[in-house]
Scaffold this active site. Structure first.
Site, PDB file in Angstrom:
ATOM      1  CD  GLU A 194      -3.115  -1.045   2.099  1.00  0.00           C
ATOM      2  OE1 GLU A 194      -2.917  -0.406   3.135  1.00  0.00           O
ATOM      3  OE2 GLU A 194      -4.178  -1.633   1.858  1.00  0.00           O
ATOM      4  CD  GLU A 383      -3.778  -6.138   2.551  1.00  0.00           C
ATOM      5  OE1 GLU A 383      -4.624  -5.477   3.177  1.00  0.00           O
ATOM      6  OE2 GLU A 383      -2.563  -5.914   2.622  1.00  0.00           O
TER       7      GLU A 383
HETATM    8  C1  BG6 Z   1      -4.433  -2.991   4.768  1.00  0.00           C
HETATM    9  C2  BG6 Z   1      -3.108  -3.444   5.267  1.00  0.00           C
HETATM   10  O1  BG6 Z   1      -4.441  -1.617   4.834  1.00  0.00           O
HETATM   11  O2  BG6 Z   1      -5.569  -3.315   5.476  1.00  0.00           O
HETATM   12  C3  BG6 Z   1      -3.139  -4.564   6.300  1.00  0.00           C
HETATM   13  O3  BG6 Z   1      -2.227  -3.766   4.227  1.00  0.00           O
HETATM   14  C4  BG6 Z   1      -4.316  -4.336   7.230  1.00  0.00           C
HETATM   15  O4  BG6 Z   1      -1.909  -4.617   6.951  1.00  0.00           O
HETATM   16  C5  BG6 Z   1      -5.582  -4.378   6.412  1.00  0.00           C
HETATM   17  O5  BG6 Z   1      -4.366  -5.206   8.296  1.00  0.00           O
HETATM   18  C6  BG6 Z   1      -6.846  -4.242   7.237  1.00  0.00           C
HETATM   19  O6  BG6 Z   1      -6.763  -3.100   8.049  1.00  0.00           O
HETATM   20  P1  BG6 Z   1      -7.027  -3.173   9.604  1.00  0.00           P
HETATM   21  O7  BG6 Z   1      -6.747  -1.822  10.105  1.00  0.00           O
HETATM   22  O8  BG6 Z   1      -8.451  -3.561   9.749  1.00  0.00           O
HETATM   23  O9  BG6 Z   1      -6.101  -4.208  10.139  1.00  0.00           O
END
Ligand code: BG6
Length: 485
Positions: A194, A383
């Site tokens: 990201e 993701e």
């Molecule tokens: C992304 C990241 O922004 O979102 C992850 O690459 C992160 O590391 C994921 O865990 C979800 O975000 P959060 O804040 O719910 O853990």
């Protein structure tokens, strides 16, 4: 519903959120090891010692202080879910789900505890070799993020992290060490997780100055150069290596059809999303970059050699995360949301999660179709998932229909995009096993298909329990995306 044969179904994690074992086998400290827990309305803090030895805790480490572990503080990332000692059990569960790919990151400070050493830490290299060999034994392809929200604390403290050009050389040395050590074992890489967050985070702050933008754009420039250099080195070290960029993919809409909203929305795409993807995929700064730099009075340290490096080191594919969309307006916001990058105007057509992230599968289809035609590169969603609280029932199960429903809709959106010609080659759902939230440090914000018995206060046995979504995803993978019910 047609997914390509050899589609990379799988899951994703990051070292700092799951490994734990923060002080084991020669690993150096990172900022996350000195970061406390937060919540939706409460930001985490970092702990430190001032120059005179006085302990302190605030949103950032002040000048002259250095990050330090303090007694009586709780640091969730120090333990994570103890993947470091349980990776065999976890990978066996991934294999049971049918994973073809597992996206993970390497903790930089396991390999170079301070970050500026010449010689790597052999124990750190050995750990990841064992992980990759276990994955291979299960027929799972590793996809490795070289830098995912963690760098040796020493680099932050002594060099100011990516504000310093010398970081390019440290990063290059680290990445080359990985390429040579794991040649033949790993061939799918991501340079920075990201990368566009650097600029997007500024929009979340209540106050920003020209200096903040100067710093953010400069950091990005050094990271672009570092990324391009290592893409080239990856190819030279092993022609089988494939390297991708990784963008935090937020689809944004104009809240109204007022042309001012439409224009503002386009500018938001340029600043937040396209800026990084354009440089990493096309090897040069886009025309609108100058407009952005002028707007924020940014004056970059950028050489002619840097620009040649950018040209020569474009990525092989475009990967991104996708969780939510946002709405942009020039008008007064009458209904607001506060969650992460959905922050700002509430989109009346969407539902929001408990952490106020917009649930928007159409936005994923929109994003995929847009990026496919912009870059003409293979795309990977590395993701996606729903952060939610789970209830363990009396008989030790987790009935997470809400998660299944979220993933089903997003997989359907992927199928539609593929049907429209999009070259999507993989999907690794986020936090395939529960882990520490990056945004809040909570365990209770769970994404996993596998439950981990660990609570926000650090209690729990760390036992792993497959959720209903585990068996559902197993059927999805076995049917190559046909069986979604
Ligand atoms: C992304 C990241 O922004 O979102 C992850 O690459 C992160 O590391 C994921 O865990 C979800 O975000 P959060 O804040 O719910 O853990």
């Amino acid at each position: 519903m047609r997914f390509p044969t050899n589609f990379y179904w799988g899951g994703a994690t990051a070292a700092n959120q799951c490994e734990g074992a923060y002080d084991v086998d020669g690993r150096g400290l990172t900022l996350k090891d000195v970061t406390t827990i937060g919540g939706l309305k409460k930001r985490w803090q970092v702990t430190y010692l001032q120059a005179d030895g006085t302990p302190g805790k605030s949103l950032a480490i002040p000048d002259g202080a250095h990050g330090a572990v303090l007694p009586n503080e709780y640091y969730p990332n120090q333990t994570g879910i103890d993947f470091y000692h349980r990776y065999q059990e976890d990978i066996a569960l991934f294999a049971k789900m049918g994973f073809k790919m597992y996206r993970m990151s390497i903790s930089w400070s396991r390999i170079f505890p301070r970050g500026d050493e010449e010689e790597p830490n052999q124990a750190g290299l050995d750990f990841y070799r064992r992980v990759f060999e276990t994955l291979k034994a299960h027929g799972i392809e590793p996809l490795v993020t070289i830098s995912h929200f963690d760098m040796p604390l020493h680099l932050e403290t002594v060099y100011g992290g990516w504000n310093d050009r010398r970081m390019i050389a440290f990063y290059q040395h680290y990445a080359e060490t990985l390429f040579t050590t794991y040649r033949g074992l790993v061939k799918h890489w991501i340079t920075f997780n990201e990368i566009n967050n650097t600029i997007m985070f500024l929009a979340l702050r209540s106050q920003t100055s020209a200096a903040d933008y100067q710093r953010a754009y400069q950091q990005l420039h050094y990271q672009f150069v570092a990324s391009a250099l290592v893409v080239k080195r990856a190819h030279a070290i092993d022609p089988e290596n494939q390297v991708g960029c990784m963008i935090c993919g937020i689809t944004s809409y104009p809240l109204t059809c007022d042309p001012a909203d439409v224009l503002k929305n386009r500018y938001a795409w340029e600043q937040n999303i396209y800026y990084c993807g354009d440089v990493q995929c096309q090897g040069q700064y886009p025309t609108y970059a100058q407009r952005l730099w002028d707007e924020y009075q940014v004056d970059l340290d950028m050489t002619a050699t840097d620009l040649e490096i950018l040209k020569a080191g474009t990525v092989d594919w475009y990967t991104f995360s996708y969780y939510m969309s946002t709405a942009i307006t020039t008008h007064e916001i009458t209904s607001a949301v506060g969650g992460n990058f959905s922050i700002g105007a509430r989109n009346p057509y969407l539902q929001y999660s408990e952490w106020e992230w917009a649930d928007d599968p159409d936005g994923l289809q929109y994003y995929l179709e847009l990026m496919n035609d912009r870059y003409h590169l293979p795309l990977m969603i590395v993701e996606n998932g729903l952060g939610a609280k789970d209830q363990l029932t009396a008989d030790g199960q987790i009935h997470d229909q809400y998660r299944i429903s979220y993933m089903r809709k997003h997989i359907q959106a992927m199928a539609t995009a593929i049907q429209h010609g999009v070259n999507l080659i993989g999907y690794t759902s986020w936090g395939c096993i529960d882990l520490v939230s990056a945004g809040t440090g909570q365990m209770s914000k769970r994404y996993g298909l596998i439950y981990v018995d660990r609570q926000d206060d650090g209690s729990g046995t760390l036992a792993r329990i497959p959720k209903d979504s585990f068996y559902w995803y197993q059927r999805v993978i076995a049917s190559n995306g046909q069986a979604l019910e």
